[in-house]
Design an enzyme around this catalytic site. Structure first.
Site, short mmCIF file in Angstrom:
data_model
loop_
_atom_site.label_atom_id
_atom_site.label_comp_id
_atom_site.label_asym_id
_atom_site.label_seq_id
_atom_site.Cartn_x
_atom_site.Cartn_y
_atom_site.Cartn_z
N ASP A 80 -2.86 29.96 44.23
CA ASP A 80 -2.96 31.17 43.43
C ASP A 80 -1.65 31.47 42.69
OD1 ASP A 80 -4.03 33.67 42.54
OD2 ASP A 80 -2.78 34.66 44.03
N HIS A 94 -11.98 28.53 34.24
CA HIS A 94 -11.27 29.79 34.45
C HIS A 94 -9.92 29.82 33.75
CE1 HIS A 94 -9.97 33.47 36.35
NE2 HIS A 94 -8.91 32.86 36.86
#
Length: 316
Positions: free
Chosen positions: A154, A228
């Site tokens: 992340d 994404h």
């Protein structure tokens, strides 16, 4: 006035090991009393945080406190208002919608231990509980290697360290009254984990746009057109605009509820909103497995602005 990270709240990349997000609604029964309580909260919250840092030294503790648009209008009707503070307007795409949900007061606490998060929120609520109701409370955690709950690293593209303040803190050219403040967009997603885990690793990688194991970005022709990391990017005239984003896992596994709490800090909500608009209008592949159940915008005041609240300057 130049931006100064010492005068800002904790709006940088620091997900922590344990996290609590709390969204509150004001009861709005008595404006004068509510204003007095918010003054007290703005004053005592800093002492509570400093006390906890002394008690838990050297463990890091990060806290951000903010207000929604309706709360600002109610509490400070005669005061200046941050230029981009408004209720989030839902974004309706061809397949999915970024919904808008209410929120008056927002608290984001992260620390190494959940006991620290608990103690901070409990002390904050000792002040706020009489004048608020709870709209949402989410307890998050750091997943293995700091990965998102869907298994990918992340925050790869996040600005790091001191650099982050250039992307999160308002400067005098943008809004002179609110220098060193920040906008926070909070969005809670529930994942279809069975469907996601049913994909082959290479198909997950095409959906995200990165290799799952080493986090290396895929070549453009290897990604899906709506991967994404393609549709969540904001680029104007060849220059990429960034925000500081954190994707915090949460789960009630026995109830088969698992999700991600997304928090994005930025000096202008315009950038975050463009990112969201692209994601939903271009049907980000991750949205096939992720349903947004909240969506709220908050303003995170600088310490100077909190001092004005404490001194009653915004109540005149």
């Amino acid at each position: 006035m130049a931006i100064d990270i010492k005068k800002s709240q904790d709006v940088y990349k620091d997900a922590g090991e344990s996290i609590i997000f709390t969204t509150l609604m004001l009861k709005k029964d008595d404006l004068k009393h509510d204003q007095e309580v918010i003054q007290e909260f703005s004053d005592l919250s800093n002492s509570i945080i400093n006390s906890m840092r002394i008690r838990q030294d050297p463990q890091p503790i990060s806290v951000a406190l903010g207000f929604g648009s309706d709360a600002w209008d109610y509490l400070f009707p005669n005061a200046p208002k941050p230029k981009e503070l408004d209720n989030f307007q839902e974004i309706k795409g061809p397949k999915y919608t970024a919904i808008s949900t209410p929120g008056d007061i927002f608290i984001h606490v992260r620390a190494q231990q959940m006991s620290i998060c608990y103690e901070l929120i409990e002390q904050f609520m000792g002040i706020l509980r009489p004048i608020t109701t709870v709209e949402d409370e989410t307890h998050g955690f750091r997943y293995f290697e700091g990965r998102s709950i869907i298994g990918f690293i992340d925050g790869t593209e996040n600005p790091a360290g001191v650099e982050s303040m250039d992307y999160t803190l308002i400067d005098s050219d943008e809004d002179a009254e609110f220098v060193n403040g920040s906008y926070a967009f909070a969005q809670k997603y529930i994942h279809k984990m069975t469907d996601w885990n049913g994909l082959k690793t290479e198909d997950q990688e095409k959906a995200v746009g990165r290799h799952k194991f080493n986090d290396r970005e895929l070549e453009d022709d290897e990604k899906l057109p709506n991967a994404h990391n393609i549709v969540s990017k904001d680029e104007v005239d060849g220059v990429e605009n960034k925000i500081v984003r954190m994707n915090v896992p949460f789960s009630d596994p026995a109830q088969n509820i698992t999700g991600t709490y997304f928090i994005g800090y930025s000096k202008t909500f315009t950038i975050t909103n463009r990112m969201l608009t692209k994601m939903f209008t271009e049907s980000d592949r991750l949205l096939d497995f992720s349903t947004p159940v909240t969506g709220s915008l908050f303003f995170i005041p600088s310490k100077d602005t909190l001092d004005k609240i404490i001194d009653g300057e915004y109540y005149i």
